[in-house]
Design a protein around this motif. Sequence first.
Motif, mmCIF file in Angstrom:
data_model
loop_
_atom_site.group_PDB
_atom_site.id
_atom_site.type_symbol
_atom_site.label_atom_id
_atom_site.label_comp_id
_atom_site.label_asym_id
_atom_site.label_seq_id
_atom_site.Cartn_x
_atom_site.Cartn_y
_atom_site.Cartn_z
ATOM 1 N N ASN A 158 0.866 -1.183 0.000
ATOM 2 C CA ASN A 158 0.000 0.000 0.000
ATOM 3 C C ASN A 158 0.900 1.231 0.000
ATOM 4 O O ASN A 158 1.218 1.796 1.055
ATOM 5 C CB ASN A 158 -0.907 -0.018 1.230
ATOM 6 C CG ASN A 158 -1.972 1.068 1.185
ATOM 7 O OD1 ASN A 158 -2.078 1.800 0.201
ATOM 8 N ND2 ASN A 158 -2.747 1.181 2.252
ATOM 9 N N THR A 159 1.328 1.644 -1.198
ATOM 10 C CA THR A 159 2.349 2.691 -1.283
ATOM 11 C C THR A 159 1.940 3.922 -2.075
ATOM 12 O O THR A 159 2.669 4.904 -2.070
ATOM 13 C CB THR A 159 3.617 2.104 -1.938
ATOM 14 O OG1 THR A 159 3.275 1.524 -3.198
ATOM 15 C CG2 THR A 159 4.247 1.044 -1.047
ATOM 16 N N ASP A 160 0.808 3.911 -2.768
ATOM 17 C CA ASP A 160 0.412 5.089 -3.540
ATOM 18 C C ASP A 160 -1.094 5.293 -3.438
ATOM 19 O O ASP A 160 -1.795 4.564 -2.732
ATOM 20 C CB ASP A 160 0.863 4.978 -4.996
ATOM 21 C CG ASP A 160 0.333 3.713 -5.678
ATOM 22 O OD1 ASP A 160 -0.640 3.129 -5.167
ATOM 23 O OD2 ASP A 160 0.898 3.317 -6.720
ATOM 24 N N ASP A 161 -1.593 6.296 -4.150
ATOM 25 C CA ASP A 161 -3.012 6.628 -4.061
ATOM 26 C C ASP A 161 -3.894 5.500 -4.578
ATOM 27 O O ASP A 161 -4.972 5.239 -4.029
ATOM 28 C CB ASP A 161 -3.292 7.910 -4.851
ATOM 29 C CG ASP A 161 -2.607 9.124 -4.244
ATOM 30 O OD1 ASP A 161 -2.277 9.065 -3.037
ATOM 31 O OD2 ASP A 161 -2.388 10.121 -4.966
ATOM 32 N N ASN A 162 -3.463 4.829 -5.636
ATOM 33 C CA ASN A 162 -4.292 3.774 -6.212
ATOM 34 C C ASN A 162 -4.432 2.591 -5.263
ATOM 35 O O ASN A 162 -5.535 2.070 -5.068
ATOM 36 C CB ASN A 162 -3.690 3.316 -7.547
ATOM 37 C CG ASN A 162 -3.755 4.398 -8.611
ATOM 38 O OD1 ASN A 162 -4.684 5.197 -8.641
ATOM 39 N ND2 ASN A 162 -2.753 4.432 -9.474
ATOM 40 N N THR A 163 -3.300 2.127 -4.711
ATOM 41 C CA THR A 163 -3.396 1.010 -3.760
ATOM 42 C C THR A 163 -4.128 1.429 -2.495
ATOM 43 O O THR A 163 -4.848 0.625 -1.892
ATOM 44 C CB THR A 163 -1.990 0.496 -3.414
ATOM 45 O OG1 THR A 163 -1.184 1.592 -2.930
ATOM 46 C CG2 THR A 163 -1.326 -0.118 -4.629
ATOM 47 N N GLY A 164 -3.967 2.697 -2.095
ATOM 48 C CA GLY A 164 -4.719 3.184 -0.939
ATOM 49 C C GLY A 164 -6.217 3.193 -1.200
ATOM 50 O O GLY A 164 -7.014 2.849 -0.318
ATOM 51 N N LEU A 165 -6.619 3.585 -2.422
ATOM 52 C CA LEU A 165 -8.039 3.575 -2.777
ATOM 53 C C LEU A 165 -8.581 2.153 -2.787
ATOM 54 O O LEU A 165 -9.696 1.895 -2.306
ATOM 55 C CB LEU A 165 -8.231 4.240 -4.140
ATOM 56 C CG LEU A 165 -9.652 4.278 -4.694
ATOM 57 C CD1 LEU A 165 -10.576 5.038 -3.760
ATOM 58 C CD2 LEU A 165 -9.659 4.892 -6.093
ATOM 59 N N ILE A 166 -7.788 1.193 -3.342
ATOM 60 C CA ILE A 166 -8.225 -0.208 -3.354
ATOM 61 C C ILE A 166 -8.418 -0.716 -1.933
ATOM 62 O O ILE A 166 -9.417 -1.382 -1.620
ATOM 63 C CB ILE A 166 -7.197 -1.064 -4.116
ATOM 64 C CG1 ILE A 166 -7.182 -0.686 -5.598
ATOM 65 C CG2 ILE A 166 -7.504 -2.550 -3.955
ATOM 66 C CD1 ILE A 166 -6.072 -1.353 -6.378
ATOM 67 N N HIS A 167 -7.475 -0.406 -1.072
ATOM 68 C CA HIS A 167 -7.580 -0.869 0.316
ATOM 69 C C HIS A 167 -8.760 -0.221 1.032
ATOM 70 O O HIS A 167 -9.405 -0.851 1.879
ATOM 71 C CB HIS A 167 -6.274 -0.569 1.056
ATOM 72 C CG HIS A 167 -6.233 -1.098 2.446
ATOM 73 N ND1 HIS A 167 -6.256 -2.455 2.727
ATOM 74 C CD2 HIS A 167 -6.191 -0.476 3.658
ATOM 75 C CE1 HIS A 167 -6.208 -2.647 4.030
ATOM 76 N NE2 HIS A 167 -6.168 -1.459 4.617
ATOM 77 N N GLY A 168 -9.051 1.039 0.676
ATOM 78 C CA GLY A 168 -10.194 1.700 1.298
ATOM 79 C C GLY A 168 -11.521 1.125 0.825
ATOM 80 O O GLY A 168 -12.466 0.987 1.608
#
Length: 513
Positions: free
Chosen positions: A346-356
């Motif tokens: 979880n290192t950028d905005d895209n992976t953060g959005l997926i995790h959210g």
Amino acid sequence: MTTPQRPPFPPRRPRRGPNAAEGDGQATGPVPVATHAANDGRQVAGQGHGPGQAHGHEAEDSDHGSGGHGAGGGHGAGGGHGHSHAHSHGPAAPVSRHLRKVIAAILIPFAAAVLVGLAVLWPGGAPAHERTGVGFDRQTQQATVTKVVELSCQSANAPGGTPTGDTSTAEGSSAVQQAKGECKRATVRVDTGDDKGRTFEEIVQPDQTRQLHEGQEVVVAYEPSAPKDLQYSVTDVNRRLPLALLAGIFALAVVAVGRMRGLMALVSLAISFLLLNFFILPAVLQGSNPLVVAVIGSSAIMLIALYLCHGLSARTSVAVLGTLISLLLIGMLGSLFIGWAALTGNTDDNTGLIHGLYPSIDMSGLLLAGVIIGSLGVLDDVTVTQTSAVWELHEANPAMGWRGLYRAGIRIGRDHIASVVNTLVLAYAGAALPLLLLFSIAQSGVGTVANSELVAEEIVRTLVGSIGLVASVPVTTALAALVVAADRPARAAVAGAGGSAPVRGGRGRRRKR
């Protein structure tokens, strides 16, 4: 016609006849000799000339029988030596039935397990969710810029007033430029969706990287909860035409050079994308283990791509086995070092959005799945190349044993390793070039940059994939050499029964007489 007698050993040197040539024992006159290729050193009779001894060398897997070129030496009433070299060229003969059974006993259960995994984990589609309006999670429509008018930025940004502040910062300099420069007011027409035909206006600042012009096709985002005049905004440019043209040029180039093999490669590429979009991604979104999904999906892609492009043969099956072993190694190393380095994925905005949106997704497992799938394409190239190299070496020299085949194949593989590893590292470095540039601007040390999770992910991804690629060369070469060497005795016996191929020992050496 008299039966030729075996010359004494060692043979006495006969007197030179009128048609004999000194040196190689080859007649200068028209002295035809009937030769039959045989690897056991038995003699053949010359037509009307002294007895001769034939030395036959014939390539295995012959499609042309014993045809070759021979030269017999006529030395008056004495004995001569005839030499016959038969070189045949043709497609590789199929492997023995026993070896096919051994390969099938390994690959059929593996293929059955892949099919069972696909059936069990096959998703019904991506799960529904409420759109957040952030990043890619937005409703988009196609639109066209119908009109562009220039105006002063001061009048366009009148409600904000003239900015004051520190112009040495990027924000302050941009604000002053927007206040004093020339802006554009673009009128945009929505072309798809429920609001087709609706128009809205977009202000384009002078320092924006994307400037709009009349007639340009764009992508607009729609936010239904916003005020009516702010529901639509331009987010990107429509690039469908240039991308489709480039894809068409790529397909034509592949088919023009590869012909039927290239066409099969395009079909396998399409199937790979279908599996990625309809199995791997939805299954991960539904909560399945990303590592299990990646292993099953990449295995299915590997089987389809290799057998579709290279045919159902022992050569392709050896490449499949080499690829499978290398993928297992990559999976184990990736799992070990991703956990050891505490990489979360979880290192950028895209992976953060997926995790959210989907908190149940294992992001570190998703990272490992990306490593496995990313390495698959290059692994196919290495394993197929090494298997083909060993097969061709065997066709060129059927007498070579498995150790000789392995040594010759590994020399080819070393050159391949150097180019492939360099290609993989540069591909990852090119993808992360903006990030590396940002660290360079910040004047961060190499240790600091490498220790950051964003860069450490790429380092682990690159090194784990490269180790798998390096290991695939000796593994696949050894498998191919063992398969070819183990199959040679049976094939030689079958060919010898038909009278068109020599019979050799189990290790490819001539039997001592």
